[in-house]
Design a protein around this motif. Structure first.
Motif, PDB file in Angstrom:
ATOM      1  N   VAL A  32     -19.264 -37.404 102.766  1.00 40.91           N
ATOM      2  CA  VAL A  32     -20.406 -38.383 102.712  1.00 40.91           C
ATOM      3  C   VAL A  32     -20.415 -39.062 104.150  1.00 40.91           C
ATOM      4  O   VAL A  32     -19.536 -39.576 104.665  1.00 40.91           O
ATOM      5  CB  VAL A  32     -19.686 -39.668 101.791  1.00 40.91           C
ATOM      6  CG1 VAL A  32     -20.653 -40.773 101.554  1.00 40.91           C
ATOM      7  CG2 VAL A  32     -19.508 -38.856 100.305  1.00 40.91           C
ATOM      8  N   ARG A  97     -21.821 -36.826  95.547  1.00 44.68           N
ATOM      9  CA  ARG A  97     -22.268 -37.485  97.001  1.00 44.68           C
ATOM     10  C   ARG A  97     -21.810 -36.702  98.137  1.00 44.68           C
ATOM     11  O   ARG A  97     -22.857 -36.590  98.910  1.00 44.68           O
ATOM     12  CB  ARG A  97     -21.787 -39.092  96.952  1.00 44.68           C
ATOM     13  CG  ARG A  97     -22.691 -39.553  98.356  1.00 44.68           C
ATOM     14  CD  ARG A  97     -22.468 -41.292  98.144  1.00 44.68           C
ATOM     15  NE  ARG A  97     -22.980 -41.859  99.242  1.00 44.68           N
ATOM     16  CZ  ARG A  97     -24.356 -42.240  99.081  1.00 44.68           C
ATOM     17  NH1 ARG A  97     -25.278 -41.929  98.040  1.00 44.68           N
ATOM     18  NH2 ARG A  97     -24.920 -42.911 100.351  1.00 44.68           N
ATOM     19  N   GLN A 100     -24.575 -34.064  98.421  1.00 45.89           N
ATOM     20  CA  GLN A 100     -25.736 -34.003  98.511  1.00 45.89           C
ATOM     21  C   GLN A 100     -26.377 -33.837  99.826  1.00 45.89           C
ATOM     22  O   GLN A 100     -27.592 -33.376  99.773  1.00 45.89           O
ATOM     23  CB  GLN A 100     -25.979 -35.535  98.172  1.00 45.89           C
ATOM     24  CG  GLN A 100     -25.877 -36.051  96.716  1.00 45.89           C
ATOM     25  CD  GLN A 100     -25.952 -37.530  96.570  1.00 45.89           C
ATOM     26  OE1 GLN A 100     -26.558 -38.234  97.411  1.00 45.89           O
ATOM     27  NE2 GLN A 100     -25.687 -37.904  95.192  1.00 45.89           N
ATOM     28  N   ASP A 244     -31.020 -45.091 101.780  1.00 46.14           N
ATOM     29  CA  ASP A 244     -30.633 -45.174 100.346  1.00 46.14           C
ATOM     30  C   ASP A 244     -30.894 -46.328  99.721  1.00 46.14           C
ATOM     31  O   ASP A 244     -31.377 -46.355  98.531  1.00 46.14           O
ATOM     32  CB  ASP A 244     -29.256 -44.559 100.165  1.00 46.14           C
ATOM     33  CG  ASP A 244     -29.114 -44.174  98.577  1.00 46.14           C
ATOM     34  OD1 ASP A 244     -29.887 -44.402  97.993  1.00 46.14           O
ATOM     35  OD2 ASP A 244     -27.584 -43.888  98.314  1.00 46.14           O
ATOM     36  N   GLU A 345     -14.055 -42.251  96.442  1.00 48.87           N
ATOM     37  CA  GLU A 345     -15.576 -42.297  95.990  1.00 48.87           C
ATOM     38  C   GLU A 345     -15.834 -43.453  94.887  1.00 48.87           C
ATOM     39  O   GLU A 345     -16.294 -44.157  94.857  1.00 48.87           O
ATOM     40  CB  GLU A 345     -16.046 -40.958  95.450  1.00 48.87           C
ATOM     41  CG  GLU A 345     -17.561 -41.047  95.166  1.00 48.87           C
ATOM     42  CD  GLU A 345     -18.375 -41.108  96.349  1.00 48.87           C
ATOM     43  OE1 GLU A 345     -19.590 -41.272  95.957  1.00 48.87           O
ATOM     44  OE2 GLU A 345     -18.334 -41.225  97.498  1.00 48.87           O
TER      45      GLU A 345
END
Length: 405
Positions: A32, A97, A100, A244, A345
């Protein structure tokens, strides 16, 4: 101004090099990205685009340079709008995530391939048929109307592309890291990661139908069209993680894009009238109309974007919409956190949710009341609290705070 094959070759190699660098040094190892990492690399890619534009301005002249910057800014704005749909797709498939980034990079590469195909097709049609400008103009006016009406493009994509992919592609129910295939019950099956990429690829084709006519409305130079489009896609992955939390704040962006696309659509139709050779319009003769200069186009694009972005960021409604949307997204992401292998996370998502909850309490009463009346959000928040309490009792996460929902 014509561009030599050598310049074309060097430009394509440079763009492919940037994509390769992005993959091997940032995306290959799932993680991430931090806010600092996203901000630094977003700035670097924008810097590359600006430097390239300055080079076009220096070697190609003012007209060519202005066309590049007008095209780049328009395509970048459309790309940011596309991030909304990418966000919906990845949330629908519960993409971890840390994975992604790979999905986004695939989307960028596929978008570049799809748009290059449309660019070559569009250039060939324009060279042969001047009336294509009428079609491009009408496409942009229809798209502008759809944006103005607020049609739910996200839902349309979700219903068509994703359902079509789920029907014909049999996948496992769980991810296996970022692998596209895995072994399940002794058989090799596709993972949801492949399904996500199919959905992203399908939306990229839909986006190209809007973006390519838009940039052809600003310039017919194929080199400028290609480079402005390519550089607008570079850094989109980093930009996704950087803004985001701000995506839902840009509540007026669709109106700004609608105005820009309508403006370019009118510009295209005026140009089509000027170049007219259709026998049923002015007996096949050119129509004397005012053509919009590239300088005016660039001014309108920058002005509209500046107004809509500032209005979105300064609007109390925009702030409230963003806070409520972020709370909903963080809550759903927390409940889906069992898909991720990152041990931190769940804690990160819970902290972000708590921050969003605190922000909810700072809103004016009418917006707080709106949040309380939104049943799906309230239900999600209660589910998160129950899930976090249970995880805390098992020792998987830190003890819950005294926050109440």
């Amino acid at each position: 101004m014509s561009v030599s094959p050598l310049v074309w070759g060097l430009t394509i190699v440079a763009i492919l090099g940037l994509l390769a660098f992005d993959f091997f040094f940032h995306v290959r190892k799932a993680h991430v990205p931090t806010l600092k990492e996203a901000a630094v690399w977003s700035a670097i890619y924008v810097g590359f685009a600006v430097l390239f534009g300055l080079g076009v301005l220096l070697f190609g002249g003012g007209q060519m340079g202005s066309e590049y910057f007008a095209g780049y800014i328009t395509e970048k704005a459309l790309s940011v709008d596309n991030l909304f749909v990418f966000l919906i797709i990845m949330a629908s498939f519960k993409v971890p995530r840390e994975d992604q980034q790979k999905v986004l990079l695939f989307g960028i590469v596929f978008a570049l391939i799809a748009r290059t195909g449309f660019i070559l097709l569009g250039a060939a049609l324009i060279n042969q048929f001047a009336w294509v400008f009428y079609i491009f103009g009408l496409i942009l006016l229809l798209t502008a109307g759809n944006l103005l009406k607020g049609e739910d493009e996200d839902e349309e994509v979700d219903n068509f592309v994703i359902r079509l992919a789920k029907r014909f592609l049999h996948t496992s129910d769980h991810y296996d890291g970022d692998k596209l295939f895995t072994i399940e019950n002794g058989k090799k099956v596709m993972t949801p990661m492949l399904l996500v990429m199919v959905a992203i690829g399908g939306t990229d084709i839909l986006f190209a139908l809007d973006s390519i006519p838009a940039i052809f409305g600003l310039t017919q130079n194929t080199f400028i069209v290609f480079t402005a489009t390519a550089f607008s896609l570079m850094g989109l992955r980093q930009l996704f993680f950087l803004i985001d939390g701000l995506l839902d704040r840009l509540i007026y962006l669709s109106y700004g894009l609608s105005a820009i696309l309508a403006f370019i659509g009118v510009k295209l139709i005026l140009h089509a009238l000027h170049e007219n050779n259709l026998p049923f319009i002015n007996e096949g003769e050119h129509v004397n109309v005012v053509e919009v200069s590239i300088g005016l186009s660039l001014s309108v694009i920058l002005g509209v974007l500046l107004i809509t972005v500032l209005a979105s960021l300064l609007s109390p409604a925009g702030k409230a919409h963003a806070i409520i949307a972020n709370a909903r997204r963080h809550a759903q992401a927390y409940l889906d956190a069992d898909y991720t292998k990152d041990p931190n996370e769940r804690e990160r998502l819970y902290a972000e949710l708590m921050e969003a909850r605190e922000q909810l309490t700072t809103l004016p009463e009418k917006y707080r009341e709106k949040a309380r009346e939104e049943t799906p959000l309230v239900d999600l928040l209660h589910q998160v609290k129950e899930s976090h309490d249970a995880a805390s009792q098992r020792g998987e996460v830190s003890p819950p705070t005294n926050h109440t929902f």
